[in-house]
Design a protein around this motif. Structure first.
Motif, mmCIF file in Angstrom:
data_model
loop_
_atom_site.group_PDB
_atom_site.id
_atom_site.type_symbol
_atom_site.label_atom_id
_atom_site.label_comp_id
_atom_site.label_asym_id
_atom_site.label_seq_id
_atom_site.Cartn_x
_atom_site.Cartn_y
_atom_site.Cartn_z
ATOM 1 N N SER A 53 13.368 3.083 -9.008
ATOM 2 C CA SER A 53 12.889 1.883 -8.309
ATOM 3 C C SER A 53 12.035 2.264 -7.103
ATOM 4 O O SER A 53 10.988 1.663 -6.856
ATOM 5 N N ALA A 54 12.471 3.277 -6.346
ATOM 6 C CA ALA A 54 11.722 3.707 -5.174
ATOM 7 C C ALA A 54 10.346 4.246 -5.568
ATOM 8 O O ALA A 54 9.327 3.922 -4.931
ATOM 9 N N ALA A 55 10.310 5.051 -6.631
ATOM 10 C CA ALA A 55 9.031 5.603 -7.083
ATOM 11 C C ALA A 55 8.089 4.495 -7.549
ATOM 12 O O ALA A 55 6.888 4.505 -7.243
ATOM 13 N N LEU A 56 8.617 3.538 -8.284
ATOM 14 C CA LEU A 56 7.795 2.432 -8.782
ATOM 15 C C LEU A 56 7.301 1.547 -7.635
ATOM 16 O O LEU A 56 6.160 1.070 -7.661
ATOM 17 N N LEU A 57 8.141 1.321 -6.636
ATOM 18 C CA LEU A 57 7.730 0.512 -5.486
ATOM 19 C C LEU A 57 6.647 1.204 -4.680
ATOM 20 O O LEU A 57 5.738 0.549 -4.143
ATOM 21 N N VAL A 58 6.727 2.519 -4.560
ATOM 22 C CA VAL A 58 5.667 3.267 -3.876
ATOM 23 C C VAL A 58 4.347 3.104 -4.620
ATOM 24 O O VAL A 58 3.288 2.867 -4.011
ATOM 25 N N PHE A 59 4.404 3.210 -5.944
ATOM 26 C CA PHE A 59 3.203 3.040 -6.761
ATOM 27 C C PHE A 59 2.659 1.620 -6.632
ATOM 28 O O PHE A 59 1.442 1.412 -6.482
ATOM 29 N N ALA A 60 3.558 0.624 -6.683
ATOM 30 C CA ALA A 60 3.133 -0.778 -6.545
ATOM 31 C C ALA A 60 2.519 -1.023 -5.174
ATOM 32 O O ALA A 60 1.534 -1.762 -5.038
ATOM 33 N N SER A 61 3.072 -0.395 -4.144
ATOM 34 C CA SER A 61 2.552 -0.566 -2.792
ATOM 35 C C SER A 61 1.143 -0.001 -2.663
ATOM 36 O O SER A 61 0.272 -0.599 -2.012
ATOM 37 N N LEU A 62 0.898 1.145 -3.284
ATOM 38 C CA LEU A 62 -0.435 1.742 -3.237
ATOM 39 C C LEU A 62 -1.468 0.830 -3.882
ATOM 40 O O LEU A 62 -2.611 0.713 -3.397
ATOM 41 N N ILE A 63 -1.082 0.175 -4.965
ATOM 42 C CA ILE A 63 -1.996 -0.754 -5.640
ATOM 43 C C ILE A 63 -2.190 -2.015 -4.813
ATOM 44 O O ILE A 63 -3.320 -2.480 -4.604
ATOM 45 N N PHE A 64 -1.097 -2.554 -4.295
ATOM 46 C CA PHE A 64 -1.149 -3.826 -3.571
ATOM 47 C C PHE A 64 -1.912 -3.691 -2.254
ATOM 48 O O PHE A 64 -2.573 -4.631 -1.813
ATOM 49 N N ARG A 65 -1.852 -2.543 -1.616
ATOM 50 C CA ARG A 65 -2.557 -2.347 -0.353
ATOM 51 C C ARG A 65 -4.064 -2.355 -0.544
ATOM 52 O O ARG A 65 -4.811 -2.611 0.397
ATOM 53 N N ARG A 66 -4.516 -2.047 -1.762
ATOM 54 C CA ARG A 66 -5.946 -2.014 -2.046
ATOM 55 C C ARG A 66 -6.446 -3.265 -2.753
ATOM 56 O O ARG A 66 -7.617 -3.352 -3.116
ATOM 57 N N ARG A 67 -5.557 -4.212 -2.956
ATOM 58 C CA ARG A 67 -5.950 -5.432 -3.670
ATOM 59 C C ARG A 67 -6.719 -6.369 -2.751
ATOM 60 O O ARG A 67 -6.328 -6.608 -1.607
ATOM 61 N N ASP A 68 -7.802 -6.943 -3.290
ATOM 62 C CA ASP A 68 -8.600 -7.906 -2.551
ATOM 63 C C ASP A 68 -8.176 -9.309 -2.993
ATOM 64 O O ASP A 68 -8.321 -9.663 -4.165
ATOM 65 N N PHE A 69 -7.634 -10.126 -2.068
ATOM 66 C CA PHE A 69 -7.145 -11.463 -2.404
ATOM 67 C C PHE A 69 -8.266 -12.479 -2.522
ATOM 68 O O PHE A 69 -8.046 -13.582 -3.039
#
Length: 310
Positions: free
Chosen positions: A293-309
């Motif tokens: 879960s921690a590894a997946l959340l880190v990966f999700a965070s990297l994607i979400f931080r670069r997302r343009d809303f």
């Protein structure tokens, strides 16, 4: 940091428990638990085992559905309603926001699983020798106390079910002492289900960080199906499926989380499997679940931080 994460988690929980689909799934889980009584009557002396096995399977299935639905739609709903903008305008990072959403979903699932398991254990209490009148009166007393608190203290309507579900599970566990093996199956399955859906929620969070709810749900279900079949995929016979399919199956079994680990045989849950302790097994499952879960959340965070809303 922790204050912002907890605030988002509690807000996510509040939104989830008010969703109609969660109430519908809760009613369906209750109906399945009651249906297990009728099925158990046809099993004669094996009625407690039927109730425990059917109840454990329903806990796993409905918790999975709840996890996918909430995790795949919660973030998108905030984006669609644009409620995310005033939140991120505060001193809260996108990573903290994503973790808060994840923990709020996990809290909702914990309450759902605890309440569902309590119902199954109350049924097992009757099969274990407790008076049906006593069991029904206790269950109605718990429901009545929750309704009374919600009526008298409106601000506890949302968060009251959290301690209530824990108390109901503890009382049901004590009352079902006459069905030792079967209550171990229900409680062990409930804990392992929570650990499994923690991973599933993290997977759904990864997809929802960049995709639509429908695609997030489809991708998550696909990963879950492969994860539940990881042991089988890694051992496909080449002479039946061919070398190509065998290689693909072996590759998938190595890169996809092995979710079959959270569905052990009944003999392990009852303590009848020699050389294996249920406590140790759950401990290892918890470590695996937290790490994944921690590894997946880190990966999700990297994607979400670069997302343009916009």
């Amino acid at each position: 940091m922790l204050g912002g994460i907890s605030a988002i988690a509690l807000n996510t929980y509040r939104e989830a428990v008010r969703a109609r689909i969660l109430l519908g799934l809760g009613a369906l889980a209750l109906g399945t638990a009651l249906y297990s009584i009728a099925v158990g009557e046809f099993a004669l002396r094996n009625a407690p085992r039927v109730v425990a096995d059917l109840g454990a399977a329903s806990i796993s299935l409905y918790a999975l559905v709840v996890a996918i639905v909430i995790a795949a739609t919660s973030l998108y709903r905030e984006l669609e309603q644009k409620t995310i903008f005033p939140i991120l305008a505060r001193p809260i990072s996108r990573t903290e926001y994503l973790i808060g959403k994840y923990l709020g979903t996990l809290l909702t699932l914990a309450v759902f699983i605890a309440a569902d398991a309590a119902v199954i254990l109350f049924i097992l209490a009757v099969h274990g020798g407790k008076s049906p009148i006593t069991v029904v009166a206790t269950a109605l007393g718990l429901v009545g106390s929750l309704a009374l608190v919600a009526w008298r203290v409106p601000r506890l309507r949302t968060y009251g079910p959290i301690p209530w579900a824990a108390a109901a599970l503890a009382i049901a566990w004590i009352m079902s002492s006459g069905a030792v093996d079967d209550r171990r199956v229900v409680l062990g399955t409930s804990i392992l289900t929570l650990l499994e859906v923690a991973v599933v929620c993290a997977i759904a969070t990864v997809f929802s960080s960049f995709s639509s709810p429908f695609l997030s749900a489809v991708f998550t279900i696909g990963i879950w199906l492969v994860g539940r079949s990881a042991d089988t995929l890694g051992k496909l016979p080449a002479r039946v499926f061919g070398e190509t399919i065998k290689s693909i199956g072996a590759f998938l079994s190595k890169i996809v989380p092995n979710l079959q680990f959270y569905v052990p045989p009944r003999t392990l849950l009852t303590g009848e499997l020699p050389g294996t302790s249920l406590t140790t097994y759950i401990g290892l499952a918890a470590l695996q679940s937290v790490a994944l879960s921690a590894a997946l959340l880190v990966f999700a965070s990297l994607i979400f931080r670069r997302r343009d809303f916009l």
